[in-house]
Motif scaffolding. Structure first.
Motif, short mmCIF file in Angstrom:
data_model
loop_
_atom_site.label_atom_id
_atom_site.label_comp_id
_atom_site.label_asym_id
_atom_site.label_seq_id
_atom_site.Cartn_x
_atom_site.Cartn_y
_atom_site.Cartn_z
N ASN A 169 52.83 -10.71 -8.79
CA ASN A 169 51.48 -10.87 -8.23
C ASN A 169 50.61 -11.77 -9.11
OD1 ASN A 169 52.07 -9.15 -6.07
ND2 ASN A 169 51.54 -7.33 -7.26
N ARG A 170 50.77 -11.63 -10.44
CA ARG A 170 50.00 -12.49 -11.35
C ARG A 170 50.43 -13.95 -11.20
NH1 ARG A 170 47.58 -10.04 -16.06
NH2 ARG A 170 47.62 -7.76 -15.95
N LEU A 171 51.73 -14.18 -11.03
CA LEU A 171 52.23 -15.54 -10.88
C LEU A 171 51.73 -16.16 -9.59
CD1 LEU A 171 54.01 -17.83 -11.93
CD2 LEU A 171 55.96 -16.75 -10.79
N ILE A 172 51.71 -15.39 -8.52
CA ILE A 172 51.19 -15.90 -7.23
C ILE A 172 49.72 -16.30 -7.37
CG2 ILE A 172 50.63 -15.23 -4.86
CD1 ILE A 172 53.16 -13.50 -4.88
N THR A 173 48.93 -15.47 -8.05
CA THR A 173 47.52 -15.80 -8.28
C THR A 173 47.38 -17.07 -9.10
OG1 THR A 173 46.97 -13.44 -8.22
CG2 THR A 173 45.35 -14.93 -9.21
N LEU A 174 48.22 -17.23 -10.13
CA LEU A 174 48.19 -18.44 -10.96
C LEU A 174 48.49 -19.68 -10.13
CD1 LEU A 174 48.15 -19.66 -13.91
CD2 LEU A 174 50.63 -19.33 -13.89
N CYS A 175 49.48 -19.58 -9.24
CA CYS A 175 49.83 -20.73 -8.41
C CYS A 175 48.72 -21.07 -7.41
CB CYS A 175 51.14 -20.45 -7.67
SG CYS A 175 52.58 -20.35 -8.75
N GLN A 176 48.05 -20.05 -6.88
CA GLN A 176 46.93 -20.30 -5.97
C GLN A 176 45.80 -21.05 -6.67
OE1 GLN A 176 46.11 -16.30 -4.68
NE2 GLN A 176 47.25 -16.53 -2.77
N GLN A 177 45.54 -20.67 -7.91
CA GLN A 177 44.46 -21.30 -8.66
C GLN A 177 44.77 -22.75 -9.03
OE1 GLN A 177 44.06 -18.66 -11.98
NE2 GLN A 177 42.89 -17.12 -10.83
N ASN A 178 46.06 -23.10 -9.17
CA ASN A 178 46.43 -24.44 -9.62
C ASN A 178 47.19 -25.24 -8.56
OD1 ASN A 178 45.83 -24.42 -12.77
ND2 ASN A 178 46.74 -22.44 -12.28
N THR A 179 47.15 -24.77 -7.31
CA THR A 179 47.77 -25.47 -6.18
C THR A 179 49.25 -25.75 -6.47
OG1 THR A 179 45.64 -26.62 -6.01
CG2 THR A 179 47.34 -27.25 -4.46
N LEU A 180 49.97 -24.69 -6.80
CA LEU A 180 51.40 -24.78 -7.06
C LEU A 180 52.16 -23.91 -6.06
CD1 LEU A 180 51.37 -24.46 -10.96
CD2 LEU A 180 51.66 -26.56 -9.64
N LYS A 181 53.46 -24.15 -5.95
CA LYS A 181 54.30 -23.37 -5.06
C LYS A 181 55.48 -22.79 -5.85
CE LYS A 181 53.30 -25.87 -0.77
NZ LYS A 181 53.88 -26.61 0.38
N ILE A 182 55.92 -21.60 -5.42
CA ILE A 182 57.11 -20.97 -6.00
C ILE A 182 58.27 -21.31 -5.07
CG2 ILE A 182 58.14 -18.79 -6.73
CD1 ILE A 182 55.27 -17.70 -6.99
N LEU A 183 59.14 -22.21 -5.50
CA LEU A 183 60.10 -22.83 -4.59
C LEU A 183 61.34 -21.98 -4.32
CD1 LEU A 183 59.95 -26.53 -5.82
CD2 LEU A 183 58.73 -25.47 -3.94
N ASN A 184 61.57 -20.92 -5.06
CA ASN A 184 62.80 -20.14 -4.87
C ASN A 184 62.99 -19.69 -3.43
OD1 ASN A 184 61.95 -20.11 -7.63
ND2 ASN A 184 63.54 -18.61 -8.04
N GLY A 185 61.90 -19.25 -2.78
CA GLY A 185 62.01 -18.68 -1.45
C GLY A 185 61.86 -19.66 -0.32
N PHE A 186 61.74 -20.97 -0.60
CA PHE A 186 61.56 -21.96 0.46
C PHE A 186 62.89 -22.45 1.03
CE2 PHE A 186 57.30 -22.06 -1.20
CZ PHE A 186 56.52 -22.36 -0.10
N PHE A 187 64.00 -22.08 0.39
CA PHE A 187 65.30 -22.56 0.83
C PHE A 187 66.20 -21.35 1.09
CE2 PHE A 187 63.41 -25.60 -2.09
CZ PHE A 187 63.41 -26.76 -1.32
N GLN A 188 66.87 -21.37 2.21
CA GLN A 188 67.71 -20.24 2.59
C GLN A 188 69.04 -20.31 1.84
OE1 GLN A 188 68.37 -19.90 6.78
NE2 GLN A 188 69.04 -17.77 6.65
N HIS A 189 69.42 -19.19 1.26
CA HIS A 189 70.68 -19.08 0.52
C HIS A 189 71.47 -17.89 1.03
CE1 HIS A 189 69.25 -22.00 -2.46
NE2 HIS A 189 68.11 -21.34 -2.49
N LYS A 190 72.74 -17.89 0.76
CA LYS A 190 73.55 -16.71 1.03
C LYS A 190 73.13 -15.60 0.07
CE LYS A 190 77.60 -19.35 2.53
NZ LYS A 190 79.04 -19.64 2.26
N MET A 191 73.40 -14.33 0.48
CA MET A 191 73.05 -13.20 -0.37
C MET A 191 73.75 -13.29 -1.71
SD MET A 191 70.84 -11.27 1.06
CE MET A 191 71.00 -9.79 0.06
N ILE A 192 74.96 -13.82 -1.73
CA ILE A 192 75.71 -13.91 -2.97
C ILE A 192 75.05 -14.86 -3.96
CG2 ILE A 192 77.23 -15.79 -2.23
CD1 ILE A 192 79.52 -14.34 -3.64
#
Length: 533
Positions: A169-192
């Motif tokens: 939650n702290r990281l999400i707030t930091l990205c909102q303040q600095n117009t950044l994105k957390i890219l891990n979840g933008f690309f679909q991967h297999k569960m493995i």
């Protein structure tokens, strides 16, 4: 360009392995976290240049972050800065774009709120220093779980995991303040590829993985208790505490320097602590004995001193419990050994049962887990019921796979067969083991497995009983049974066909084997009691 990050958990003994792996993957820029490398400097490591930032050299190795850059890209690096042991920055031109790569090793989830505030404020400040003229890329292990996209929020992608934590939650707030994105979840991967995946050869390995993961998650969320409820040692005081702290400081210094003089100082401090503890114990003991002597006095004075001295000299002498552990061990070993002739002499035949394989569903696992009571002993394994009840779908899926292996005939984990036993005194002499009742506690996951099997047996038995009752109701007029009222009890007297022809009208329950049916509500199975009169 290939960028990545790797938590190496100590770099000094793994540097060759790390370099071989990243070269094999053809990585261009890699951020290494938890390097435990001291100082702040750069070095050449063959095909890569290494920029690192860690704690000062006079402290014990911990934390640390560094950046490995392929040697062919070294000419594009304009500057770099070691901010602290958790943050490092490097300015580089990537494909003609001015870029600042920030490598960071995040604060632990169970750390204090003040330390978390300091870390995220420092990281936000370093991002602000970059300005808007350069691209910012943050790589590293931030110990954050950010979940997946909610509503129209564009910070987190929709292919992330379900769980979030405070760092996330702290990281999400930091990205909102600095117009950044957390890219891990933008690309679909297999569960493995989303998790660290493990293959299990047997239920023992699978159970160990589940237990280890749950304990690690509990420590991350709640921290580890220092058991503050334990009473303080009777001889402890401020003087002893200062001596022990001094010894710890000298020991840490010796680990950092490996100097003979520092080792000598540590040994002297260690000896001093031991002597001080022995002296304090003796003084406290003599003071306690004097107080008891004053309180008791008179004819009981000699008796009190004998008792106290025996406690001091022989701590293995159990003056409280009249039954020793050896006697309990012998008693329960005999108690749990089958000696009844009807079982002891029973022939063991190999019986092959052909039936359809049993299936355990995730719903069955969840229902049993939710039925567990809170604040109950976890038994072996130390997995509290509350941890399982509040688990995620992934936990229930792993439990279902584990139980399916066990019910298909694979060996049960050894810890499931371990139980903690205690005794409760009931009545009679306390020296007799028969006057106690033994209580046994199995591990939590073993109890869940047992309840699932119990439910399946009961369900199968209920179905068979219902079919039998329907059949009896349909063919009841063909059976030679006589219904009589006898002593205000409903009896169903089963007679052989020959006897029924002769005595069908005058059958007396006293002369035959009778079967008593106790009437119960529809929700409870009827109990059958057989009696020979």
């Amino acid at each position: 360009m290939n960028l990545g990050t790797w938590n190496v958990q100590g770099l000094s003994t793994k540097i060759n392995e790390v370099l071989r792996e990243i070269r094999q993957l053809n990585m261009d820029i890699v951020v290494l976290t938890e390097t435990k490398k001291k100082g702040q400097d750069s070095e050449n490591l063959g095909h890569y240049d290494h920029f690192y930032s860690g704690i000062s050299k006079d402290k014990r190795a911990q934390k640390g972050v560094s950046i490995l850059i392929k040697k062919s890209l070294r000419k594009y690096v304009s500057s770099w800065e070691a901010v602290n042991q958790r943050i490092i920055k490097i300015n580089i031109a990537i494909c003609g774009n001015k870029t600042t790569v920030i490598g960071t090793y995040g604060i632990n989830e169970d750390d204090t709120v003040n330390n978390k505030d300091d870390y995220f404020e420092c990281l936000s400040e370093e991002i602000s220093k970059v300005g808007t003229s350069r691209e910012v890329i943050i790589l590293g292990d931030l110990n954050a779980r950010t979940g997946k996209k909610i509503d129209d929020q564009m910070i987190v992608g929709r292919f992330g995991e379900e769980v979030t934590n405070d760092n996330g939650n702290r990281l999400i707030t930091l990205c909102q303040q600095n117009t950044l994105k957390i890219l891990n979840g933008f690309f679909q991967h297999k569960m493995i590829h989303k998790y660290t995946w493990e293959n299990f050869d047997n239920p023992e390995q699978h159970y160990s993985f589940i237990k280890k993961s749950m304990i690690a998650a509990a420590e991350e969320a709640f921290g580890r208790s220092d058991n503050t409820r334990r009473p303080r040692t009777y001889w402890w005081d401020k003087e002893i505490e200062d001596l022990i702290n001094d010894k710890k400081v000298k020991f840490s210094k010796f680990l950092c320097t490996k100097n003979d003089n520092d080792k000598r100082n540590f040994k002297e401090a260690q000896t001093k602590v031991r002597k001080a503890i022995t002296k304090k114990k003796n003084e406290t003991w003599e003071k306690t004995c004097t107080q008891i002597n004053t309180y008791l006095g008179g004819s009981r004075n000699t008796e009190s001193w004998k008792t106290l001295k025996s406690l001091r000299e022989d701590r293995s002498n159990n003056l409280i419990s009249p039954i020793t552990l050896e006697k309990w061990d012998e008693y329960f070993s005999i108690l749990f050994t089958e000696t009844r002739p009807e079982f002891k002499n029973q022939r063991q035949d190999n019986i092959n049962i052909i039936t359809s394989p049993l299936r355990i569903t995730i719903k069955e696992v969840k229902d049993v887990c939710q039925s567990l009571k809170n604040r109950k002993s976890p038994g072996a394994g130390q997995i509290a019921p509350e941890l399982i009840k509040n688990g995620t779908e992934k936990l229930f899926s792993h439990l279902q796979m584990l139980f399916q292996k066990c019910i298909n005939g694979e060996a049960l984990p050894q810890e499931w067969k371990t139980s903690y036993m205690t005794t409760v005194y009931k009545k009679g002499g306390r020296e007799n083991c028969d006057n106690y009742r033994g209580l046994t506690v199995l591990c939590t996951i073993s109890r869940i497995y047992g309840k699932i099997i119990k439910n399946k047996i009961e369900q199968e038995y209920c179905n068979m009983e219902a079919e039998e009752q329907k059949k009896q109701a349909a063919d009841g007029h063909k059976h030679s049974s006589v219904y009589k009222k006898y002593n205000n009890t409903d009896y169903y007297v089963r007679l052989g066909s020959k006897v029924a022809n002769e005595k069908e009208e005058t059958a007396d329950p006293k002369e035959h084997k009778v079967e008593t049916r106790v009437k119960c509500p529809l929700t409870t199975r009827s109990k059958k009691l057989s009696a020979e009169t």
